[in-house]
Design a protein around this motif. Structure first.
Motif, PDB file in Angstrom:
ATOM      1  N   GLY A 114       0.909  -1.337   0.027  1.00  0.00           N
ATOM      2  CA  GLY A 114       0.242   0.180  -0.057  1.00  0.00           C
ATOM      3  C   GLY A 114       0.625   1.252   0.010  1.00  0.00           C
ATOM      4  N   VAL A 115       2.151   1.077   0.313  1.00  0.00           N
ATOM      5  CA  VAL A 115       3.193   2.358   0.134  1.00  0.00           C
ATOM      6  C   VAL A 115       3.373   2.887  -1.455  1.00  0.00           C
ATOM      7  N   THR A 116       3.345   4.162  -1.763  1.00  0.00           N
ATOM      8  CA  THR A 116       3.591   4.526  -2.856  1.00  0.00           C
ATOM      9  C   THR A 116       4.838   5.135  -2.915  1.00  0.00           C
ATOM     10  N   TYR A 117       5.696   4.770  -4.161  1.00  0.00           N
ATOM     11  CA  TYR A 117       6.985   5.344  -4.398  1.00  0.00           C
ATOM     12  C   TYR A 117       7.084   5.747  -5.884  1.00  0.00           C
ATOM     13  N   ASP A 118       7.927   6.609  -6.151  1.00  0.00           N
ATOM     14  CA  ASP A 118       8.447   6.853  -7.533  1.00  0.00           C
ATOM     15  C   ASP A 118       8.975   5.738  -8.184  1.00  0.00           C
ATOM     16  N   ARG A 119       8.437   5.544  -9.352  1.00  0.00           N
ATOM     17  CA  ARG A 119       8.615   4.460 -10.343  1.00  0.00           C
ATOM     18  C   ARG A 119      10.292   3.941 -10.340  1.00  0.00           C
ATOM     19  N   SER A 120      10.888   5.263 -10.449  1.00  0.00           N
ATOM     20  CA  SER A 120      12.405   4.827 -10.667  1.00  0.00           C
ATOM     21  C   SER A 120      13.127   4.474  -9.618  1.00  0.00           C
ATOM     22  N   SER A 121      12.584   4.956  -8.369  1.00  0.00           N
ATOM     23  CA  SER A 121      13.353   4.579  -6.939  1.00  0.00           C
ATOM     24  C   SER A 121      13.035   3.310  -6.603  1.00  0.00           C
ATOM     25  N   ILE A 122      11.864   2.976  -6.679  1.00  0.00           N
ATOM     26  CA  ILE A 122      11.517   1.408  -6.271  1.00  0.00           C
ATOM     27  C   ILE A 122      12.042   0.400  -7.135  1.00  0.00           C
ATOM     28  N   GLU A 123      12.257   0.681  -8.620  1.00  0.00           N
ATOM     29  CA  GLU A 123      12.760  -0.283  -9.356  1.00  0.00           C
ATOM     30  C   GLU A 123      14.262  -0.342  -9.121  1.00  0.00           C
ATOM     31  N   LYS A 124      14.845   0.939  -8.739  1.00  0.00           N
ATOM     32  CA  LYS A 124      16.481   0.762  -8.272  1.00  0.00           C
ATOM     33  C   LYS A 124      16.394  -0.198  -6.941  1.00  0.00           C
ATOM     34  N   TRP A 125      15.684   0.014  -6.179  1.00  0.00           N
ATOM     35  CA  TRP A 125      15.632  -0.665  -4.582  1.00  0.00           C
ATOM     36  C   TRP A 125      15.376  -2.195  -5.178  1.00  0.00           C
ATOM     37  N   ALA A 173      15.946  -3.763  -8.000  1.00  0.00           N
ATOM     38  CA  ALA A 173      17.132  -4.260  -8.748  1.00  0.00           C
ATOM     39  C   ALA A 173      18.280  -4.542  -8.216  1.00  0.00           C
ATOM     40  N   LEU A 174      18.402  -4.072  -6.787  1.00  0.00           N
ATOM     41  CA  LEU A 174      19.668  -4.411  -5.948  1.00  0.00           C
ATOM     42  C   LEU A 174      19.279  -5.806  -5.289  1.00  0.00           C
ATOM     43  N   GLY A 175      18.288  -6.440  -5.493  1.00  0.00           N
ATOM     44  CA  GLY A 175      17.866  -7.700  -4.890  1.00  0.00           C
ATOM     45  C   GLY A 175      17.137  -7.606  -3.819  1.00  0.00           C
ATOM     46  N   HIS A 176      16.527  -6.433  -3.165  1.00  0.00           N
ATOM     47  CA  HIS A 176      15.791  -6.484  -2.037  1.00  0.00           C
ATOM     48  C   HIS A 176      14.312  -6.898  -2.376  1.00  0.00           C
ATOM     49  N   ASN A 177      13.856  -7.663  -1.372  1.00  0.00           N
ATOM     50  CA  ASN A 177      12.591  -8.353  -1.565  1.00  0.00           C
ATOM     51  C   ASN A 177      11.413  -7.833  -0.335  1.00  0.00           C
ATOM     52  N   THR A 178      11.964  -6.325   0.208  1.00  0.00           N
ATOM     53  CA  THR A 178      11.134  -5.722   1.278  1.00  0.00           C
ATOM     54  C   THR A 178      10.698  -4.509   0.772  1.00  0.00           C
ATOM     55  N   CYS A 179       9.570  -3.969   1.358  1.00  0.00           N
ATOM     56  CA  CYS A 179       9.192  -2.632   1.256  1.00  0.00           C
ATOM     57  C   CYS A 179      10.007  -1.616   2.009  1.00  0.00           C
ATOM     58  N   MET A 224       9.544  -2.422   5.728  1.00  0.00           N
ATOM     59  CA  MET A 224      10.419  -3.304   5.779  1.00  0.00           C
ATOM     60  C   MET A 224       9.754  -4.741   5.803  1.00  0.00           C
ATOM     61  N   GLN A 225       8.367  -4.715   5.297  1.00  0.00           N
ATOM     62  CA  GLN A 225       7.672  -6.130   5.020  1.00  0.00           C
ATOM     63  C   GLN A 225       8.133  -6.809   4.022  1.00  0.00           C
ATOM     64  N   THR A 226       8.252  -8.157   4.039  1.00  0.00           N
ATOM     65  CA  THR A 226       8.593  -8.974   2.972  1.00  0.00           C
ATOM     66  C   THR A 226       7.604  -8.964   2.021  1.00  0.00           C
ATOM     67  N   LEU A 227       7.992  -8.718   0.649  1.00  0.00           N
ATOM     68  CA  LEU A 227       6.962  -8.679  -0.340  1.00  0.00           C
ATOM     69  C   LEU A 227       6.551  -9.928  -1.166  1.00  0.00           C
ATOM     70  N   PRO A 228       5.388 -10.693  -0.894  1.00  0.00           N
ATOM     71  CA  PRO A 228       4.950 -11.721  -1.477  1.00  0.00           C
ATOM     72  C   PRO A 228       4.982 -11.514  -3.105  1.00  0.00           C
ATOM     73  N   SER A 229       4.931 -10.332  -3.618  1.00  0.00           N
ATOM     74  CA  SER A 229       4.918  -9.754  -5.035  1.00  0.00           C
ATOM     75  C   SER A 229       5.628  -8.391  -5.161  1.00  0.00           C
ATOM     76  N   THR A 230       6.450  -8.264  -6.344  1.00  0.00           N
ATOM     77  CA  THR A 230       7.208  -6.963  -6.478  1.00  0.00           C
ATOM     78  C   THR A 230       6.465  -6.160  -7.309  1.00  0.00           C
ATOM     79  N   ASN A 231       5.198  -6.729  -8.014  1.00  0.00           N
ATOM     80  CA  ASN A 231       4.310  -5.838  -8.743  1.00  0.00           C
ATOM     81  C   ASN A 231       4.110  -4.469  -8.273  1.00  0.00           C
ATOM     82  N   THR A 232       4.130  -3.530  -9.416  1.00  0.00           N
ATOM     83  CA  THR A 232       3.424  -2.256  -8.878  1.00  0.00           C
ATOM     84  C   THR A 232       2.471  -2.003  -9.571  1.00  0.00           C
TER      85      THR A 232
END
Length: 411
Positions: free
Chosen positions: A36-47, A49-55, A59-67
Protein backbone atom coordinates in the motif's frame (compact mmCIF):
# COMPACT_ATOMS: atom_id res chain seq x y z
CA UNK A 1 19.08 34.89 -6.20
CA UNK A 2 15.34 35.54 -6.05
CA UNK A 3 14.70 32.53 -8.26
CA UNK A 4 16.77 30.27 -5.98
CA UNK A 5 14.84 31.56 -2.97
CA UNK A 6 11.52 30.83 -4.69
CA UNK A 7 12.66 27.30 -5.56
CA UNK A 8 13.66 26.74 -1.95
CA UNK A 9 10.26 27.96 -0.77
CA UNK A 10 8.48 25.66 -3.21
CA UNK A 11 10.62 22.74 -2.08
CA UNK A 12 9.77 23.35 1.57
CA UNK A 13 6.07 23.55 0.78
CA UNK A 14 5.89 20.24 -1.10
CA UNK A 15 3.19 18.09 0.57
CA UNK A 16 4.74 15.02 2.16
CA UNK A 17 2.24 12.86 0.29
CA UNK A 18 3.86 13.92 -2.99
CA UNK A 19 7.40 12.95 -1.95
CA UNK A 20 8.90 9.57 -2.72
CA UNK A 21 9.85 7.86 0.59
CA UNK A 22 13.16 6.82 -1.00
CA UNK A 23 14.42 9.87 -2.92
CA UNK A 24 12.32 12.43 -1.02
CA UNK A 25 11.73 14.20 -4.35
CA UNK A 26 8.35 14.92 -5.90
CA UNK A 27 7.19 11.72 -7.60
CA UNK A 28 7.01 11.77 -11.41
CA UNK A 29 5.41 8.35 -11.79
CA UNK A 30 3.90 7.18 -8.47
CA UNK A 31 3.35 3.43 -8.16
CA UNK A 32 2.15 1.41 -5.19
CA UNK A 33 3.49 -1.88 -3.83
CA UNK A 34 1.25 -4.60 -2.42
CA UNK A 35 1.94 -3.10 1.04
CA UNK A 36 0.00 0.00 0.00
CA UNK A 37 3.02 2.32 0.12
CA UNK A 38 3.58 4.51 -2.93
CA UNK A 39 7.01 5.30 -4.40
CA UNK A 40 8.35 6.95 -7.53
CA UNK A 41 8.73 4.23 -10.17
CA UNK A 42 12.42 4.85 -10.84
CA UNK A 43 13.31 4.76 -7.13
CA UNK A 44 11.48 1.54 -6.26
CA UNK A 45 12.77 -0.20 -9.39
CA UNK A 46 16.34 0.62 -8.36
CA UNK A 47 15.62 -0.74 -4.86
CA UNK A 48 14.23 -4.00 -6.24
CA UNK A 49 17.06 -4.23 -8.78
CA UNK A 50 19.55 -4.42 -5.91
CA UNK A 51 17.95 -7.69 -4.84
CA UNK A 52 15.77 -6.39 -2.00
CA UNK A 53 12.46 -8.20 -1.43
CA UNK A 54 11.10 -5.86 1.21
CA UNK A 55 9.08 -2.65 1.24
CA UNK A 56 11.60 0.15 2.07
CA UNK A 57 9.14 2.06 4.26
CA UNK A 58 7.68 -0.82 6.27
CA UNK A 59 10.43 -3.45 5.77
CA UNK A 60 7.70 -6.03 5.20
CA UNK A 61 8.67 -8.97 3.00
CA UNK A 62 7.01 -8.60 -0.39
CA UNK A 63 5.02 -11.62 -1.59
CA UNK A 64 4.94 -9.85 -4.96
CA UNK A 65 7.13 -7.12 -6.45
CA UNK A 66 4.44 -6.02 -8.91
CA UNK A 67 3.63 -2.31 -8.84
CA UNK A 68 0.33 -0.55 -9.57
CA UNK A 69 0.21 3.00 -10.99
CA UNK A 70 -1.38 5.40 -8.50
CA UNK A 71 -3.42 7.42 -11.00
CA UNK A 72 -5.19 9.61 -8.47
CA UNK A 73 -1.96 10.68 -6.78
CA UNK A 74 -0.27 11.27 -10.11
CA UNK A 75 -3.05 13.61 -11.17
CA UNK A 76 -2.95 15.46 -7.86
CA UNK A 77 0.80 15.99 -8.25
CA UNK A 78 0.33 17.24 -11.81
CA UNK A 79 -2.30 19.72 -10.69
CA UNK A 80 -0.18 20.88 -7.76
CA UNK A 81 2.89 21.39 -9.96
CA UNK A 82 0.89 23.34 -12.53
CA UNK A 83 -0.54 25.60 -9.83
CA UNK A 84 2.78 26.01 -7.99
CA UNK A 85 4.70 26.97 -11.14
CA UNK A 86 2.02 29.43 -12.15
CA UNK A 87 2.24 28.24 -15.75
CA UNK A 88 -1.36 27.10 -16.03
CA UNK A 89 -4.77 27.91 -14.65
CA UNK A 90 -5.90 26.88 -11.21
CA UNK A 91 -6.50 23.15 -10.61
CA UNK A 92 -10.25 23.51 -10.52
CA UNK A 93 -10.31 24.89 -14.07
CA UNK A 94 -8.16 22.07 -15.41
CA UNK A 95 -10.67 19.30 -14.68
CA UNK A 96 -13.29 19.00 -17.40
CA UNK A 97 -16.77 17.63 -16.81
CA UNK A 98 -18.24 14.41 -18.18
CA UNK A 99 -20.32 16.44 -20.60
CA UNK A 100 -17.20 18.20 -21.86
CA UNK A 101 -15.41 14.86 -22.17
CA UNK A 102 -18.27 13.49 -24.29
CA UNK A 103 -18.14 16.58 -26.50
CA UNK A 104 -14.40 16.14 -27.02
CA UNK A 105 -14.87 12.53 -28.11
CA UNK A 106 -17.55 13.45 -30.63
CA UNK A 107 -15.50 16.37 -32.00
CA UNK A 108 -12.16 16.74 -33.71
CA UNK A 109 -9.49 14.94 -31.69
CA UNK A 110 -6.17 16.77 -31.66
CA UNK A 111 -3.24 16.78 -29.24
CA UNK A 112 -4.81 19.46 -27.02
CA UNK A 113 -8.17 17.70 -26.69
CA UNK A 114 -6.50 14.35 -26.08
CA UNK A 115 -4.43 15.96 -23.33
CA UNK A 116 -7.65 17.11 -21.67
CA UNK A 117 -9.07 13.60 -21.92
CA UNK A 118 -6.00 12.12 -20.28
CA UNK A 119 -6.30 14.67 -17.49
CA UNK A 120 -9.98 13.84 -17.09
CA UNK A 121 -9.30 10.08 -16.94
CA UNK A 122 -6.46 10.33 -14.43
CA UNK A 123 -8.43 12.66 -12.17
CA UNK A 124 -10.54 9.82 -10.71
CA UNK A 125 -11.47 6.17 -11.08
CA UNK A 126 -15.05 7.26 -11.81
CA UNK A 127 -13.91 9.29 -14.82
CA UNK A 128 -11.76 6.40 -16.03
CA UNK A 129 -14.70 4.00 -15.93
CA UNK A 130 -16.91 6.59 -17.64
CA UNK A 131 -14.63 6.55 -20.69
CA UNK A 132 -14.00 2.79 -20.62
CA UNK A 133 -17.72 2.01 -20.57
CA UNK A 134 -18.37 4.25 -23.56
CA UNK A 135 -18.22 2.09 -26.69
CA UNK A 136 -18.26 5.21 -28.88
CA UNK A 137 -15.30 6.74 -27.05
CA UNK A 138 -13.08 3.65 -27.26
CA UNK A 139 -13.95 3.11 -30.93
CA UNK A 140 -13.20 6.75 -31.68
CA UNK A 141 -9.79 6.61 -30.04
CA UNK A 142 -8.81 3.48 -31.97
CA UNK A 143 -10.07 5.02 -35.22
CA UNK A 144 -7.97 8.16 -34.76
CA UNK A 145 -5.01 6.01 -33.73
CA UNK A 146 -5.10 4.39 -37.18
CA UNK A 147 -5.79 7.56 -39.16
CA UNK A 148 -3.45 10.09 -37.58
CA UNK A 149 0.05 10.48 -38.92
CA UNK A 150 1.25 12.50 -35.93
CA UNK A 151 3.41 10.57 -33.49
CA UNK A 152 2.34 12.76 -30.54
CA UNK A 153 -1.35 11.98 -31.12
CA UNK A 154 -0.60 8.27 -31.35
CA UNK A 155 1.43 8.43 -28.14
CA UNK A 156 -1.49 10.08 -26.35
CA UNK A 157 -3.97 7.49 -27.61
CA UNK A 158 -1.65 4.70 -26.50
CA UNK A 159 -1.69 6.30 -23.03
CA UNK A 160 -5.49 6.41 -23.08
CA UNK A 161 -5.77 2.78 -24.19
CA UNK A 162 -3.29 1.76 -21.50
CA UNK A 163 -5.35 3.56 -18.85
CA UNK A 164 -8.55 1.72 -19.76
CA UNK A 165 -6.91 -1.63 -20.63
CA UNK A 166 -7.42 -3.18 -17.19
CA UNK A 167 -11.13 -2.41 -16.99
CA UNK A 168 -13.53 -5.37 -17.21
CA UNK A 169 -14.11 -6.60 -20.75
CA UNK A 170 -11.60 -4.18 -22.26
CA UNK A 171 -9.18 -6.88 -23.35
CA UNK A 172 -11.79 -8.46 -25.60
CA UNK A 173 -13.03 -5.04 -26.74
CA UNK A 174 -9.58 -3.86 -27.82
CA UNK A 175 -8.89 -7.20 -29.48
CA UNK A 176 -12.07 -6.81 -31.50
CA UNK A 177 -11.36 -3.20 -32.50
CA UNK A 178 -7.68 -3.60 -33.33
CA UNK A 179 -7.43 -7.11 -34.75
CA UNK A 180 -10.95 -8.14 -35.78
CA UNK A 181 -12.52 -4.88 -36.92
CA UNK A 182 -13.58 -6.22 -40.33
CA UNK A 183 -12.49 -3.09 -42.24
CA UNK A 184 -9.38 -2.43 -44.27
CA UNK A 185 -7.65 -0.09 -41.80
CA UNK A 186 -4.26 -1.25 -40.59
CA UNK A 187 -4.21 -0.58 -36.85
CA UNK A 188 -1.05 -2.58 -36.18
CA UNK A 189 1.01 -0.24 -38.39
CA UNK A 190 0.28 2.50 -35.87
CA UNK A 191 1.89 0.41 -33.14
CA UNK A 192 4.94 -0.11 -35.37
CA UNK A 193 5.25 3.66 -35.72
CA UNK A 194 5.04 4.25 -31.96
CA UNK A 195 7.59 1.51 -31.28
CA UNK A 196 9.93 3.09 -33.83
CA UNK A 197 9.51 6.80 -33.08
CA UNK A 198 7.72 7.14 -29.75
CA UNK A 199 9.21 7.88 -26.34
CA UNK A 200 10.14 5.07 -23.94
CA UNK A 201 6.90 5.31 -21.97
CA UNK A 202 4.79 5.01 -25.13
CA UNK A 203 6.83 2.03 -26.31
CA UNK A 204 6.27 0.23 -23.01
CA UNK A 205 2.54 0.90 -23.12
CA UNK A 206 2.31 -0.21 -26.77
CA UNK A 207 4.01 -3.50 -25.90
CA UNK A 208 1.62 -4.02 -22.98
CA UNK A 209 -1.43 -3.40 -25.18
CA UNK A 210 -0.17 -5.83 -27.82
CA UNK A 211 0.43 -8.43 -25.11
CA UNK A 212 -3.06 -7.80 -23.75
CA UNK A 213 -4.86 -8.35 -27.07
CA UNK A 214 -2.93 -11.51 -27.94
CA UNK A 215 -5.83 -13.52 -26.53
CA UNK A 216 -5.67 -16.56 -28.83
CA UNK A 217 -3.66 -18.25 -31.56
CA UNK A 218 -5.19 -16.16 -34.34
CA UNK A 219 -4.48 -12.89 -32.53
CA UNK A 220 -0.92 -13.97 -31.80
CA UNK A 221 -0.40 -14.85 -35.45
CA UNK A 222 -1.70 -11.50 -36.71
CA UNK A 223 0.58 -9.56 -34.38
CA UNK A 224 3.65 -11.68 -35.09
CA UNK A 225 3.16 -11.57 -38.86
CA UNK A 226 2.72 -7.80 -39.07
CA UNK A 227 5.72 -6.48 -41.01
CA UNK A 228 8.29 -4.92 -38.70
CA UNK A 229 6.32 -5.44 -35.48
CA UNK A 230 8.15 -8.52 -34.23
CA UNK A 231 11.53 -6.89 -34.79
CA UNK A 232 10.48 -3.69 -33.01
CA UNK A 233 9.36 -5.70 -29.98
CA UNK A 234 12.67 -7.56 -30.06
CA UNK A 235 14.49 -4.23 -30.18
CA UNK A 236 12.84 -3.27 -26.88
CA UNK A 237 14.57 -6.23 -25.23
CA UNK A 238 17.94 -4.74 -26.18
CA UNK A 239 17.31 -1.41 -24.41
CA UNK A 240 20.08 -1.79 -21.83
CA UNK A 241 19.44 1.53 -20.08
CA UNK A 242 15.81 0.91 -19.11
CA UNK A 243 14.76 -2.36 -17.50
CA UNK A 244 11.06 -1.46 -17.74
CA UNK A 245 11.40 -1.28 -21.53
CA UNK A 246 13.28 -4.60 -21.64
CA UNK A 247 10.66 -6.33 -19.49
CA UNK A 248 7.78 -4.98 -21.60
CA UNK A 249 9.45 -6.17 -24.79
CA UNK A 250 10.12 -9.65 -23.44
CA UNK A 251 6.56 -9.95 -22.08
CA UNK A 252 5.05 -9.08 -25.45
CA UNK A 253 7.36 -11.47 -27.26
CA UNK A 254 6.44 -14.29 -24.88
CA UNK A 255 2.76 -13.66 -25.57
CA UNK A 256 3.09 -14.01 -29.35
CA UNK A 257 5.96 -16.51 -29.71
CA UNK A 258 3.75 -19.58 -29.95
CA UNK A 259 4.72 -20.94 -33.37
CA UNK A 260 7.98 -22.32 -34.70
CA UNK A 261 8.32 -19.68 -37.48
CA UNK A 262 8.12 -16.88 -34.91
CA UNK A 263 10.65 -18.57 -32.66
CA UNK A 264 13.02 -19.10 -35.59
CA UNK A 265 12.72 -15.43 -36.53
CA UNK A 266 13.58 -14.35 -32.99
CA UNK A 267 16.56 -16.69 -33.03
CA UNK A 268 17.68 -15.08 -36.29
CA UNK A 269 17.38 -11.63 -34.68
CA UNK A 270 19.72 -12.77 -31.90
CA UNK A 271 17.38 -13.33 -28.96
CA UNK A 272 19.64 -15.95 -27.38
CA UNK A 273 22.64 -13.63 -27.36
CA UNK A 274 20.50 -10.78 -26.05
CA UNK A 275 19.14 -12.87 -23.17
CA UNK A 276 22.66 -14.03 -22.35
CA UNK A 277 23.70 -10.39 -21.91
CA UNK A 278 20.65 -9.70 -19.76
CA UNK A 279 21.46 -12.63 -17.48
CA UNK A 280 25.11 -11.66 -17.18
CA UNK A 281 24.26 -8.05 -16.46
CA UNK A 282 27.28 -7.02 -18.54
CA UNK A 283 25.33 -4.42 -20.52
CA UNK A 284 22.46 -3.98 -18.09
CA UNK A 285 22.24 -2.13 -14.79
CA UNK A 286 21.15 -4.67 -12.15
CA UNK A 287 18.31 -6.47 -13.99
CA UNK A 288 15.22 -6.68 -11.82
CA UNK A 289 13.53 -9.94 -10.91
CA UNK A 290 10.81 -9.60 -13.53
CA UNK A 291 13.36 -9.11 -16.30
CA UNK A 292 15.33 -12.20 -15.27
CA UNK A 293 12.18 -14.33 -15.04
CA UNK A 294 11.01 -13.27 -18.47
CA UNK A 295 14.48 -13.62 -19.99
CA UNK A 296 14.70 -17.24 -18.82
CA UNK A 297 11.09 -17.85 -19.92
CA UNK A 298 12.09 -16.57 -23.37
CA UNK A 299 14.94 -19.08 -23.49
CA UNK A 300 12.56 -21.84 -22.43
CA UNK A 301 10.26 -20.85 -25.29
CA UNK A 302 12.93 -20.92 -28.01
CA UNK A 303 14.37 -24.12 -26.54
CA UNK A 304 11.22 -25.93 -27.67
CA UNK A 305 12.56 -25.96 -31.24
CA UNK A 306 15.74 -27.56 -32.57
CA UNK A 307 17.21 -24.28 -33.77
CA UNK A 308 16.75 -22.70 -30.37
CA UNK A 309 18.44 -25.55 -28.52
CA UNK A 310 21.37 -25.44 -30.94
CA UNK A 311 21.82 -21.69 -30.55
CA UNK A 312 21.67 -21.89 -26.74
CA UNK A 313 24.27 -24.66 -26.72
CA UNK A 314 26.58 -22.65 -28.96
CA UNK A 315 26.38 -19.56 -26.75
CA UNK A 316 28.86 -20.25 -23.95
CA UNK A 317 27.94 -17.12 -22.02
CA UNK A 318 24.25 -17.92 -22.10
CA UNK A 319 24.61 -21.47 -20.71
CA UNK A 320 27.00 -20.36 -17.98
CA UNK A 321 24.73 -17.50 -16.89
CA UNK A 322 21.72 -19.82 -16.68
CA UNK A 323 23.60 -22.00 -14.19
CA UNK A 324 24.70 -18.94 -12.18
CA UNK A 325 21.12 -17.68 -11.94
CA UNK A 326 19.73 -20.90 -10.49
CA UNK A 327 18.32 -20.20 -7.00
CA UNK A 328 19.59 -16.61 -7.18
CA UNK A 329 16.47 -14.81 -8.39
CA UNK A 330 13.17 -16.60 -7.72
CA UNK A 331 11.59 -20.03 -7.85
CA UNK A 332 9.93 -19.16 -11.14
CA UNK A 333 13.24 -18.11 -12.71
CA UNK A 334 14.97 -21.22 -11.39
CA UNK A 335 12.39 -23.57 -12.91
CA UNK A 336 12.68 -21.80 -16.26
CA UNK A 337 16.45 -22.21 -16.04
CA UNK A 338 16.22 -25.92 -15.19
CA UNK A 339 13.88 -26.49 -18.14
CA UNK A 340 16.34 -24.81 -20.53
CA UNK A 341 19.29 -26.84 -19.18
CA UNK A 342 17.26 -30.03 -19.44
CA UNK A 343 16.33 -29.16 -23.04
CA UNK A 344 19.93 -28.76 -24.20
CA UNK A 345 21.63 -31.35 -21.97
CA UNK A 346 19.04 -34.13 -21.86
CA UNK A 347 16.57 -33.65 -24.70
CA UNK A 348 19.15 -32.54 -27.28
CA UNK A 349 21.98 -34.41 -25.52
CA UNK A 350 24.39 -31.70 -26.59
CA UNK A 351 27.83 -32.67 -25.29
CA UNK A 352 29.22 -29.15 -25.56
CA UNK A 353 26.39 -27.82 -23.38
CA UNK A 354 26.83 -30.66 -20.90
CA UNK A 355 30.52 -29.85 -20.53
CA UNK A 356 29.83 -26.13 -20.09
CA UNK A 357 27.32 -26.81 -17.33
CA UNK A 358 29.65 -29.27 -15.62
CA UNK A 359 32.58 -26.83 -15.65
CA UNK A 360 30.68 -24.16 -13.70
CA UNK A 361 29.63 -26.54 -10.92
CA UNK A 362 26.26 -27.13 -12.54
CA UNK A 363 25.84 -30.55 -10.91
CA UNK A 364 25.91 -29.07 -7.42
CA UNK A 365 23.46 -26.34 -8.41
CA UNK A 366 21.04 -28.85 -9.92
CA UNK A 367 21.23 -31.00 -6.78
CA UNK A 368 20.40 -28.00 -4.62
CA UNK A 369 17.43 -27.14 -6.83
CA UNK A 370 16.19 -30.72 -6.60
CA UNK A 371 16.19 -30.48 -2.80
CA UNK A 372 14.32 -27.16 -2.85
CA UNK A 373 10.59 -26.56 -2.89
CA UNK A 374 10.28 -26.84 -6.66
CA UNK A 375 7.56 -28.52 -8.72
CA UNK A 376 7.42 -32.26 -9.34
CA UNK A 377 8.17 -31.68 -13.01
CA UNK A 378 11.27 -29.64 -12.14
CA UNK A 379 12.45 -32.35 -9.75
CA UNK A 380 12.13 -34.94 -12.49
CA UNK A 381 14.17 -32.82 -14.89
CA UNK A 382 16.77 -32.27 -12.16
CA UNK A 383 17.04 -36.04 -11.69
CA UNK A 384 17.71 -36.55 -15.39
CA UNK A 385 20.22 -33.72 -15.41
CA UNK A 386 22.07 -35.25 -12.45
CA UNK A 387 22.51 -38.52 -14.35
CA UNK A 388 23.89 -36.70 -17.38
CA UNK A 389 26.12 -34.28 -15.47
CA UNK A 390 27.42 -36.96 -13.09
CA UNK A 391 29.06 -38.64 -16.07
CA UNK A 392 30.80 -35.35 -16.82
CA UNK A 393 31.99 -35.01 -13.21
CA UNK A 394 33.88 -38.25 -12.65
CA UNK A 395 36.39 -36.43 -10.45
CA UNK A 396 33.70 -34.93 -8.26
CA UNK A 397 32.81 -36.39 -4.87
CA UNK A 398 29.20 -36.16 -6.07
CA UNK A 399 29.71 -38.79 -8.76
CA UNK A 400 28.08 -41.61 -6.78
CA UNK A 401 25.17 -39.40 -5.69
CA UNK A 402 21.86 -41.28 -5.67
CA UNK A 403 19.08 -39.13 -7.17
CA UNK A 404 16.52 -40.49 -4.71
CA UNK A 405 18.38 -39.01 -1.73
CA UNK A 406 16.17 -36.61 0.14
CA UNK A 407 18.85 -34.41 1.67
CA UNK A 408 22.32 -33.09 0.85
CA UNK A 409 24.57 -31.07 3.09
CA UNK A 410 25.17 -27.48 1.90
CA UNK A 411 28.75 -26.55 1.05
Amino acid sequence: MARDKRREELYVKVPNLFRCPISMDVMKSPVSLCTGVTYDRSSIEKWLALGHNTCPATMQTLPSTNTTPNLTLRRLIQLWLAHADGTQASPSSLVISKRQAAEIVSGELDSASLGKMIGFMTASEENLKFVALSRDAVSRFVEVFAKSGEIRIREQIVEILDLISQENGMRERLNELILNCGDERDYLSSFVMVLQKGNSESKVKSAKILELIAVNTESQRKIAEKSGLLHELYTLSTAEADTSVVEAGLSALLAISTTRPVKKELIRFGIVRTVGKILSGSDYSCPVRGVIEKALAMLETVATCTEGRSMISEDAECVVEIVKRLMKCSGVATEHGITVLWSVCCLARDRVAQEKVAKVNGLTKVLLVMQSDCSANAKQMCGELVKVLRAKNTKSNLAPYETRTTHIAPY
